[in-house]
Design a protein around this motif. Structure first.
Motif, PDB file in Angstrom:
ATOM      1  N   ALA A 178       0.824  -1.216   0.000  1.00  0.00           N
ATOM      2  CA  ALA A 178       0.000   0.000   0.000  1.00  0.00           C
ATOM      3  C   ALA A 178       0.853   1.258   0.000  1.00  0.00           C
ATOM      4  N   ASN A 179       1.997   1.194   0.674  1.00  0.00           N
ATOM      5  CA  ASN A 179       2.887   2.357   0.757  1.00  0.00           C
ATOM      6  C   ASN A 179       4.340   1.895   0.784  1.00  0.00           C
ATOM      7  N   PRO A 180       4.970   1.793  -0.399  1.00  0.00           N
ATOM      8  CA  PRO A 180       6.360   1.319  -0.472  1.00  0.00           C
ATOM      9  C   PRO A 180       7.348   2.226   0.272  1.00  0.00           C
ATOM     10  N   ASP A 181       6.934   3.465   0.568  1.00  0.00           N
ATOM     11  CA  ASP A 181       7.819   4.418   1.234  1.00  0.00           C
ATOM     12  C   ASP A 181       7.694   4.373   2.760  1.00  0.00           C
ATOM     13  N   THR A 182       6.994   3.378   3.285  1.00  0.00           N
ATOM     14  CA  THR A 182       6.840   3.257   4.738  1.00  0.00           C
ATOM     15  C   THR A 182       8.211   3.197   5.410  1.00  0.00           C
ATOM     16  N   ALA A 183       8.434   4.123   6.364  1.00  0.00           N
ATOM     17  CA  ALA A 183       9.741   4.210   7.012  1.00  0.00           C
ATOM     18  C   ALA A 183       9.692   3.838   8.494  1.00  0.00           C
ATOM     19  N   LYS A 184       8.520   3.986   9.129  1.00  0.00           N
ATOM     20  CA  LYS A 184       8.396   3.665  10.557  1.00  0.00           C
ATOM     21  C   LYS A 184       7.036   3.048  10.820  1.00  0.00           C
ATOM     22  N   ILE A 185       7.031   1.928  11.526  1.00  0.00           N
ATOM     23  CA  ILE A 185       5.781   1.222  11.831  1.00  0.00           C
ATOM     24  C   ILE A 185       5.618   1.126  13.351  1.00  0.00           C
ATOM     25  N   GLY A 186       4.415   1.386  13.816  1.00  0.00           N
ATOM     26  CA  GLY A 186       4.108   1.241  15.227  1.00  0.00           C
ATOM     27  C   GLY A 186       3.569  -0.149  15.520  1.00  0.00           C
ATOM     28  N   LEU A 187       4.029  -0.741  16.612  1.00  0.00           N
ATOM     29  CA  LEU A 187       3.531  -2.044  17.054  1.00  0.00           C
ATOM     30  C   LEU A 187       2.691  -1.807  18.301  1.00  0.00           C
ATOM     31  N   LEU A 188       1.394  -2.061  18.193  1.00  0.00           N
ATOM     32  CA  LEU A 188       0.455  -1.795  19.284  1.00  0.00           C
ATOM     33  C   LEU A 188      -0.118  -3.112  19.783  1.00  0.00           C
ATOM     34  N   TYR A 189       0.107  -3.401  21.073  1.00  0.00           N
ATOM     35  CA  TYR A 189      -0.335  -4.697  21.603  1.00  0.00           C
ATOM     36  C   TYR A 189      -0.340  -4.664  23.125  1.00  0.00           C
ATOM     37  N   GLU A 208      13.464  -5.426  11.109  1.00  0.00           N
ATOM     38  CA  GLU A 208      14.914  -5.284  11.220  1.00  0.00           C
ATOM     39  C   GLU A 208      15.611  -5.802   9.960  1.00  0.00           C
ATOM     40  N   ALA A 209      15.101  -6.901   9.413  1.00  0.00           N
ATOM     41  CA  ALA A 209      15.700  -7.469   8.195  1.00  0.00           C
ATOM     42  C   ALA A 209      15.519  -6.535   7.003  1.00  0.00           C
ATOM     43  N   ASN A 210      14.430  -5.763   7.020  1.00  0.00           N
ATOM     44  CA  ASN A 210      14.148  -4.853   5.905  1.00  0.00           C
ATOM     45  C   ASN A 210      14.520  -3.405   6.222  1.00  0.00           C
ATOM     46  N   HIS A 211      15.232  -3.210   7.327  1.00  0.00           N
ATOM     47  CA  HIS A 211      15.755  -1.892   7.708  1.00  0.00           C
ATOM     48  C   HIS A 211      14.651  -0.833   7.819  1.00  0.00           C
ATOM     49  N   ILE A 212      13.554  -1.230   8.455  1.00  0.00           N
ATOM     50  CA  ILE A 212      12.437  -0.320   8.699  1.00  0.00           C
ATOM     51  C   ILE A 212      12.377  -0.044  10.200  1.00  0.00           C
ATOM     52  N   ASP A 213      12.291   1.214  10.561  1.00  0.00           N
ATOM     53  CA  ASP A 213      12.220   1.579  11.978  1.00  0.00           C
ATOM     54  C   ASP A 213      10.871   1.164  12.566  1.00  0.00           C
ATOM     55  N   TYR A 214      10.866   0.915  13.855  1.00  0.00           N
ATOM     56  CA  TYR A 214       9.596   0.618  14.518  1.00  0.00           C
ATOM     57  C   TYR A 214       9.632   1.108  15.956  1.00  0.00           C
ATOM     58  N   VAL A 215       8.441   1.350  16.486  1.00  0.00           N
ATOM     59  CA  VAL A 215       8.294   1.761  17.870  1.00  0.00           C
ATOM     60  C   VAL A 215       7.165   0.950  18.476  1.00  0.00           C
ATOM     61  N   GLU A 216       7.347   0.516  19.712  1.00  0.00           N
ATOM     62  CA  GLU A 216       6.349  -0.330  20.370  1.00  0.00           C
ATOM     63  C   GLU A 216       5.611   0.450  21.455  1.00  0.00           C
ATOM     64  N   ARG A 217       4.288   0.304  21.447  1.00  0.00           N
ATOM     65  CA  ARG A 217       3.452   0.891  22.490  1.00  0.00           C
ATOM     66  C   ARG A 217       2.487  -0.184  22.971  1.00  0.00           C
ATOM     67  N   LEU A 227      -4.160   5.887  25.201  1.00  0.00           N
ATOM     68  CA  LEU A 227      -2.941   6.670  25.390  1.00  0.00           C
ATOM     69  C   LEU A 227      -1.819   6.169  24.481  1.00  0.00           C
ATOM     70  N   ALA A 228      -1.732   4.853  24.316  1.00  0.00           N
ATOM     71  CA  ALA A 228      -0.713   4.267  23.450  1.00  0.00           C
ATOM     72  C   ALA A 228      -0.941   4.688  21.992  1.00  0.00           C
ATOM     73  N   ALA A 229      -2.191   4.731  21.584  1.00  0.00           N
ATOM     74  CA  ALA A 229      -2.512   5.155  20.215  1.00  0.00           C
ATOM     75  C   ALA A 229      -2.103   6.615  19.989  1.00  0.00           C
ATOM     76  N   GLN A 230      -2.393   7.451  20.970  1.00  0.00           N
ATOM     77  CA  GLN A 230      -2.001   8.861  20.870  1.00  0.00           C
ATOM     78  C   GLN A 230      -0.483   9.003  20.812  1.00  0.00           C
ATOM     79  N   ALA A 231       0.216   8.153  21.578  1.00  0.00           N
ATOM     80  CA  ALA A 231       1.678   8.190  21.573  1.00  0.00           C
ATOM     81  C   ALA A 231       2.233   7.790  20.208  1.00  0.00           C
ATOM     82  N   LEU A 232       1.605   6.813  19.562  1.00  0.00           N
ATOM     83  CA  LEU A 232       2.061   6.398  18.239  1.00  0.00           C
ATOM     84  C   LEU A 232       1.888   7.508  17.208  1.00  0.00           C
TER      85      LEU A 232
END
Length: 363
Positions: A178-189, A208-217, A227-232
Motif C-alpha cells: 500500500a505504501n512502499p515508502d513506509t519508514a516507521k511502523i508502530g507495534l500496538l499490543y 529489522e531485516a528490511n531496515h524499517i524503523d519501529y516503535v512499540e506501544r 494513550l498508546a494510540a495517541q503516543a504512536l
C-alpha cells in the motif's frame, strides 16, 4: 487351547468390570436409551451431552466463534438425534471469574469444555490435569508456544482445538504494498496477551531485516490503549500493526478515529478489527473457525475421538478485509488498494464500521 491360570482369570474379570464401568460413564447422560460405546460412531437416540463454553472477552471475532459453535452443535444434534446442552459464560478477562466459571463447569459434570482464546484454554488445561475432562480450544494463535499441546499434529493430552495462527510477514507485505515508502511502523499490543508474543517477535524480525524503523506501544486496558494510540501518532509512524490481541480488539472502537485523524492506517490480525474501524484486518474466517471447533467437539463426544491424537486445526490466513469508510477517510482509493493487495491474498473483501457483525446490513 492354552489353559488360563487363576491369576489370568482374575485379571480378565477385573478388566471386564473396568470396561463396563468406563462404558457406563462415557458419552452423554442420555435422557432416553443407553449411550453408545465410546468410539462406536452411533450415539444413542436422545442422549444428552453437557458442554461448557467460556469466552474470554466480549468482542466481535470471539462472539462470532461462539455463535457458530452453538449453531453447528444444534445442527449436528438435530442430525444425530442427540442434544448438546450448552452452558455459556464470559469471564471478561477477569482471572478470578474465569476460574470460577471453570469450577462451575466441573461441578456441573460437563462432558467437555470449550475455551475461546488462549487465556481460557490455559486455565482449562490447569483445571483438568487431574480429572482429564476433554477440552477443545478455539482461536489460540500459538498452541505449542502457549504450552497447550506437544505439537499441532499430536497434542498429546486431553486438549486439542482450532488455531487462528497469524502470518505476520504477510501483513507486513501488505503494508509495503500500500505504501512502499513506509519508514516507521508502530507495534500496538498488550504484553500480557500470549496471542501477541510470537507475531510481535516476527514483526520485529521482519522490520529489522528490511531496515524499517519501529516503535512499540502497549496497554492492558482501554484507557491505556487510547494513550498508546495517541503516543504512536506523536511518534510519527506511517502505519500501525496489531496481531490477534484481544485487549486491542476490545479498544478498537475507541482508537480508530485517532488513527484516521492522523492519516495512519491500522493493520490488524482479524476482520473484527476492521469491522470496528481499523483500516485492515487480515486472517482467518472466524465463522468457519467456530463451525470447525463444533465439529471437533462432536467428534470427541459422539465418535470417541481422542484429543491427544486429534490434530490441531489451522486455517488459511489469506483473507484481507478492508474497511471502505476508513479507507476513504484516510484519502485512499479502495480500487487501488484492492489491486495492490490482490496478488498477496487469497481474497480481498470490504466491510463498513459497526459494533458487531450482526449490525451490518443483511448481517
Amino acid at each position: 487351547m492354552k489353559k488360563l491360570n487363576l491369576k489370568s482369570v482374575l485379571s480378565l474379570t477385573a478388566a471386564a468390570v473396568l470396561t463396563l464401568s468406563l462404558t457406563a460413564c462415557s458419552g452423554g447422560s442420555g435422557s432416553s436409551g443407553t449411550p453408545a460405546p465410546a468410539g462406536s460412531g452411533a450415539p444413542a437416540e436422545g442422549s444428552v451431552y453437557k458442554v461448557g463454553i467460556c469466552n474470554y472477552v466480549d468482542d466481535a471475532s470471539l462472539n462470532q466463534i461462539v455463535e457458530n459453535i452453538r449453531a453447528q452443535l444444534d445442527a449436528i444434534g438435530a442430525e444425530k438425534g442427540v442434544t448438546f446442552e450448552v452452558s455459556y459464560d464470559n469471564c471478561n478477562a477477569d482471572t478470578n471469574v474465569l476460574n470460577q466459571i471453570i469450577a462451575n463447569f466441573i461441578a456441573d459434570d460437563v462432558d467437555l469444555m470449550v475455551g475461546v482464546a488462549t487465556p481460557v484454554a490455559v486455565a482449562m488445561q490447569t483445571a483438568t490435569e487431574d480429572n482429564q475432562i476433554p477440552v477443545v480450544f478455539s482461536a489460540v494463535s500459538d498452541p505449542v508456544g502457549a504450552g497447550l499441546v506437544e505439537s499441532l499434529e499430536a497434542p498429546g493430552a486431553n486438549l486439542t482445538g482450532t488455531s487462528d495462527y497469524l502470518d505476520t510477514n504477510s501483513i507486513m507485505n501488505l503494508i509495503l504494498a500500500a505504501n512502499p515508502d513506509t519508514a516507521k511502523i508502530g507495534l500496538l499490543y498488550d504484553q500480557g496477551q500470549d496471542s501477541s508474543t510470537t507475531p510481535i517477535a516476527h514483526a520485529r524480525e521482519y522490520l529489522e531485516a528490511n531496515h524499517i524503523d519501529y516503535v512499540e506501544r502497549t496497554g492492558t486496558t482501554t484507557d491505556e490503549v487510547m494513550l498508546a494510540a495517541q503516543a504512536l501518532v506523536a511518534d510519527g509512524v506511517d502505519a500501525v500493526f496489531t496481531p490477534t490481541d484481544n485487549t486491542i480488539m476490545t479498544a478498537e472502537l475507541s482508537i480508530y478515529e485517532t488513527f484516521i485523524d492522523a492519516g495512519i492506517p491500522h493493520y490488524t490480525g482479524a476482520d473484527s478489527f476492521a469491522l470496528n474501524g481499523a483500516f485492515l484486518g487480515y486472517g482467518v474466517d472466524y465463522a468457519n473457525l467456530g463451525v470447525e471447533t463444533a465439529n471437533m467437539v462432536a467428534g470427541i463426544l459422539l465418535d470417541g475421538n481422542d484429543p491427544a491424537s486429534t490434530a490441531v486445526m489451522t486455517f488459511d490466513n489469506g483473507t484481507a478485509t478492508v474497511n471502505t469508510e476508513t479507507c476513504q477517510a484516510l484519502g485512499l482509493n479502495y480500487d487501488e488498494i484492492e489491486a495492490a493487495f490482490a496478488p498477496l491474498c487469497t481474497k480481498v473483501q470490504s466491510i463498513t464500521t459497526a459494533e458487531s457483525f450482526g449490525d451490518l446490513p443483511n448481517g
